[in-house]
Design a protein around this motif. Structure first.
Motif, PDB file in Angstrom:
ATOM      1  N   SER A 116       0.820  -1.227   0.000  1.00 57.79           N
ATOM      2  CA  SER A 116       0.000   0.000   0.000  1.00 57.79           C
ATOM      3  C   SER A 116       0.846   1.266   0.000  1.00 57.79           C
ATOM      4  O   SER A 116       0.360   2.320  -0.382  1.00 57.79           O
ATOM      5  CB  SER A 116      -0.902   0.021   1.233  1.00 57.79           C
ATOM      6  N   ARG A 117       2.074   1.175   0.454  1.00 55.60           N
ATOM      7  CA  ARG A 117       2.983   2.309   0.675  1.00 55.60           C
ATOM      8  C   ARG A 117       2.624   3.130   1.914  1.00 55.60           C
ATOM      9  O   ARG A 117       3.280   4.142   2.208  1.00 55.60           O
ATOM     10  CB  ARG A 117       3.128   3.254  -0.542  1.00 55.60           C
ATOM     11  N   PHE A 118       1.556   2.771   2.631  1.00 56.74           N
ATOM     12  CA  PHE A 118       1.272   3.419   3.913  1.00 56.74           C
ATOM     13  C   PHE A 118       2.488   3.216   4.826  1.00 56.74           C
ATOM     14  O   PHE A 118       3.233   2.242   4.656  1.00 56.74           O
ATOM     15  CB  PHE A 118       0.059   2.783   4.601  1.00 56.74           C
ATOM     16  N   ALA A 119       2.656   4.096   5.803  1.00 59.97           N
ATOM     17  CA  ALA A 119       3.820   3.995   6.683  1.00 59.97           C
ATOM     18  C   ALA A 119       3.645   2.887   7.716  1.00 59.97           C
ATOM     19  O   ALA A 119       2.697   2.929   8.502  1.00 59.97           O
ATOM     20  CB  ALA A 119       4.035   5.333   7.392  1.00 59.97           C
ATOM     21  N   LEU A 120       4.555   1.932   7.697  1.00 60.51           N
ATOM     22  CA  LEU A 120       4.612   0.999   8.832  1.00 60.51           C
ATOM     23  C   LEU A 120       5.116   1.842  10.012  1.00 60.51           C
ATOM     24  O   LEU A 120       4.590   1.771  11.110  1.00 60.51           O
ATOM     25  CB  LEU A 120       5.572  -0.141   8.500  1.00 60.51           C
ATOM     26  N   VAL A 121       6.105   2.661   9.721  1.00 60.28           N
ATOM     27  CA  VAL A 121       6.531   3.746  10.620  1.00 60.28           C
ATOM     28  C   VAL A 121       7.073   4.874   9.754  1.00 60.28           C
ATOM     29  O   VAL A 121       7.815   4.638   8.806  1.00 60.28           O
ATOM     30  CB  VAL A 121       7.631   3.280  11.602  1.00 60.28           C
ATOM     31  N   GLY A 122       6.670   6.094  10.073  1.00 56.80           N
ATOM     32  CA  GLY A 122       7.224   7.272   9.401  1.00 56.80           C
ATOM     33  C   GLY A 122       7.559   8.319  10.448  1.00 56.80           C
ATOM     34  O   GLY A 122       6.797   8.497  11.410  1.00 56.80           O
ATOM     35  N   VAL A 123       8.699   8.977  10.297  1.00 55.47           N
ATOM     36  CA  VAL A 123       9.095  10.010  11.271  1.00 55.47           C
ATOM     37  C   VAL A 123       9.458  11.285  10.526  1.00 55.47           C
ATOM     38  O   VAL A 123      10.286  11.269   9.612  1.00 55.47           O
ATOM     39  CB  VAL A 123      10.305   9.553  12.129  1.00 55.47           C
ATOM     40  N   MET A 124       8.813  12.368  10.926  1.00 53.41           N
ATOM     41  CA  MET A 124       9.133  13.688  10.376  1.00 53.41           C
ATOM     42  C   MET A 124       9.862  14.477  11.457  1.00 53.41           C
ATOM     43  O   MET A 124       9.389  14.546  12.601  1.00 53.41           O
ATOM     44  CB  MET A 124       7.847  14.419   9.981  1.00 53.41           C
ATOM     45  N   VAL A 125      10.986  15.046  11.089  1.00 56.93           N
ATOM     46  CA  VAL A 125      11.767  15.876  12.016  1.00 56.93           C
ATOM     47  C   VAL A 125      11.842  17.277  11.429  1.00 56.93           C
ATOM     48  O   VAL A 125      12.111  17.431  10.230  1.00 56.93           O
ATOM     49  CB  VAL A 125      13.193  15.310  12.185  1.00 56.93           C
ATOM     50  N   ALA A 126      11.582  18.285  12.245  1.00 58.03           N
ATOM     51  CA  ALA A 126      11.668  19.666  11.750  1.00 58.03           C
ATOM     52  C   ALA A 126      12.290  20.567  12.806  1.00 58.03           C
ATOM     53  O   ALA A 126      12.047  20.415  14.005  1.00 58.03           O
ATOM     54  CB  ALA A 126      10.284  20.184  11.390  1.00 58.03           C
ATOM     55  N   LYS A 127      13.113  21.498  12.323  1.00 60.66           N
ATOM     56  CA  LYS A 127      13.656  22.535  13.209  1.00 60.66           C
ATOM     57  C   LYS A 127      13.140  23.846  12.643  1.00 60.66           C
ATOM     58  O   LYS A 127      13.389  24.162  11.471  1.00 60.66           O
ATOM     59  CB  LYS A 127      15.179  22.496  13.179  1.00 60.66           C
ATOM     60  N   GLY A 128      12.365  24.555  13.431  1.00 55.33           N
ATOM     61  CA  GLY A 128      11.746  25.769  12.890  1.00 55.33           C
ATOM     62  C   GLY A 128      11.419  26.766  13.968  1.00 55.33           C
ATOM     63  O   GLY A 128      12.001  26.709  15.068  1.00 55.33           O
ATOM     64  N   PRO A 129      10.476  27.659  13.694  1.00 54.24           N
ATOM     65  CA  PRO A 129      10.131  28.719  14.636  1.00 54.24           C
ATOM     66  C   PRO A 129       9.719  28.186  16.005  1.00 54.24           C
ATOM     67  O   PRO A 129       9.924  28.844  17.029  1.00 54.24           O
ATOM     68  CB  PRO A 129       8.946  29.420  13.969  1.00 54.24           C
ATOM     69  N   ALA A 130       9.138  26.974  16.042  1.00 57.74           N
ATOM     70  CA  ALA A 130       8.683  26.424  17.327  1.00 57.74           C
ATOM     71  C   ALA A 130       9.715  25.465  17.920  1.00 57.74           C
ATOM     72  O   ALA A 130       9.383  24.647  18.785  1.00 57.74           O
ATOM     73  CB  ALA A 130       7.353  25.715  17.133  1.00 57.74           C
ATOM     74  N   GLY A 131      10.953  25.543  17.470  1.00 59.48           N
ATOM     75  CA  GLY A 131      12.000  24.662  17.983  1.00 59.48           C
ATOM     76  C   GLY A 131      12.046  23.365  17.204  1.00 59.48           C
ATOM     77  O   GLY A 131      11.582  23.288  16.064  1.00 59.48           O
ATOM     78  N   VAL A 132      12.595  22.333  17.851  1.00 61.60           N
ATOM     79  CA  VAL A 132      12.703  21.029  17.180  1.00 61.60           C
ATOM     80  C   VAL A 132      11.447  20.223  17.501  1.00 61.60           C
ATOM     81  O   VAL A 132      11.044  20.109  18.656  1.00 61.60           O
ATOM     82  CB  VAL A 132      13.947  20.252  17.667  1.00 61.60           C
ATOM     83  N   ARG A 133      10.835  19.688  16.448  1.00 63.39           N
ATOM     84  CA  ARG A 133       9.633  18.859  16.649  1.00 63.39           C
ATOM     85  C   ARG A 133       9.805  17.552  15.870  1.00 63.39           C
ATOM     86  O   ARG A 133      10.269  17.557  14.734  1.00 63.39           O
ATOM     87  CB  ARG A 133       8.380  19.599  16.179  1.00 63.39           C
ATOM     88  N   VAL A 134       9.412  16.454  16.537  1.00 65.82           N
ATOM     89  CA  VAL A 134       9.527  15.125  15.920  1.00 65.82           C
ATOM     90  C   VAL A 134       8.150  14.467  15.989  1.00 65.82           C
ATOM     91  O   VAL A 134       7.579  14.349  17.075  1.00 65.82           O
ATOM     92  CB  VAL A 134      10.559  14.256  16.686  1.00 65.82           C
ATOM     93  N   ALA A 135       7.603  14.079  14.835  1.00 65.15           N
ATOM     94  CA  ALA A 135       6.281  13.442  14.831  1.00 65.15           C
ATOM     95  C   ALA A 135       6.379  12.063  14.196  1.00 65.15           C
ATOM     96  O   ALA A 135       7.066  11.869  13.201  1.00 65.15           O
ATOM     97  CB  ALA A 135       5.283  14.303  14.078  1.00 65.15           C
TER      98      ALA A 135
END
Ligand SMILES: Cc1cc2nc3c(=O)[nH]c(=O)nc-3n(C[C@H](O)[C@H](O)[C@H](O)COP(=O)(O)OP(=O)(O)OC[C@H]3O[C@@H](n4cnc5c(N)ncnc54)[C@H](O)[C@@H]3O)c2cc1C
Length: 264
Positions: A181-200
């Protein structure tokens, strides 16, 4: 499938009116989640209110320090957009790996967020980038939008009109996809931005969630090595025939390190 009424509203206000009038009305975006759900008999709306072609839900633009994407934008349009590729390349990359070409050419950003599948990709981007979901009624912060498996803060007659993404300094998404299906078995998004570092994290649990221990470690030192000593507990993660909770916990660590290493 059961019989249902089909409506083509002229604008969002008209769509809301039709929804309110229907016994059990449902908005129809690209139909890539709703139609399979109906085919499986898990939903039997009396009326479908199509959002196709509504101008209020279209468009991709930069507004001050935010990338604004209309809720009716397809995954293929996000993937191909020069604006998205320039402003948040990780988001274009994520959209380009959703499902298959058919899904990407029909499925929409708004539909994906409203459906909030536990393995969907966009929720991870919206949460990690600290985006705001704009509806016909209000603005909802990402942290308040995702409420649980297939659950969101949306009211029955609420239409997502756009999503506003603050421009990050750097961001990347790493996904371990289901091979079919290509759905995420696990997917992690990492961002560093105005609200600091966020990991989802998506795919690992009943709904998308933030990995706060990883965020703390990365705020101290933004490098994949900083995650080496951050434990990922398996408790509360999904165990199913695709993978045990322990396997998913392991993948969260691996995907997070890959995402940090890929951050640009
Ligand atoms: C084979 C296959 C593979 C897929 N693989 C992936 C994948 O790898 N990653 C991934 O993330 N997703 C995947 N998907 C799901 C896909 O991304 C869907 O397009 C998306 O989940 C739903 O978007 P849609 O526009 O088709 O919404 P629809 O199916 O039309 O609607 C879904 C839900 O959202 C509501 N809705 C739609 N638009 C709005 C709006 N603007 N405001 C409020 N409510 C709205 C509907 O009422 C419905 O409840 C896959 C789907 C299929 C069929």
């Amino acid at each position: 499938m059961q019989d249902f009424g089909f409506h083509r509203p002229k604008d969002v206000a008209d769509a809301v009116k039709l929804l309110k009038k229907a016994r059990e009305g449902k908005l129809l975006g690209g139909g890539q989640s709703l139609i399979p759900v109906m085919k499986l008999g898990l939903a039997a709306p009396s009326d479908l209110v199509s959002l196709a072609g509504l101008r209020e839900l279209a468009g991709i633009r930069i507004d001050k320090a935010e990338l604004v994407i209309g809720a009716g934008t397809t995954h293929a349009e996000v993937a191909a957009s020069a604006e998205v590729r320039k402003a948040i390349p990780a988001l274009a990359e994520l959209a380009g790996h959703i499902g298959d070409p058919q899904v990407r050419n029909r499925g929409t950003l708004g539909g994906s967020l409203a459906h909030n599948d536990p393995s969907a990709d966009y929720p991870a981007a919206v949460l990690a980038l600290g985006a705001t979901v704009q509806t016909n009624k209000r603005k909802i912060a990402a942290d308040d939008f995702f409420k649980g498996m297939f659950q969101t803060a949306l009211a029955r007659d609420e239409v997502i009109t756009a999503v506003r993404f603050p421009l990050p300094e750097k961001a990347a998404y790493a996904k371990f996809p289901h091979p079919a299906s290509r759905f995420a078995l696990v997917g992690v998004m990492v961002a560093k931005g105005p609200a600091g570092v966020r990991v989802a994290v998506t795919g690992a649990g009943p709904a998308v969630f933030r990995a706060t221990a990883m965020e703390k470690a990365l705020a101290g030192r933004f490098a994949a090595e900083a995650l080496a000593s951050v434990p990922v507990p398996a408790a509360g993660l999904t165990s199913d025939p695709l993978g045990s909770a322990e396997y998913r916990a392991h993948l969260v660590g691996v995907m997070a390190r890959r995402a940090v290493a890929a951050c640009s």
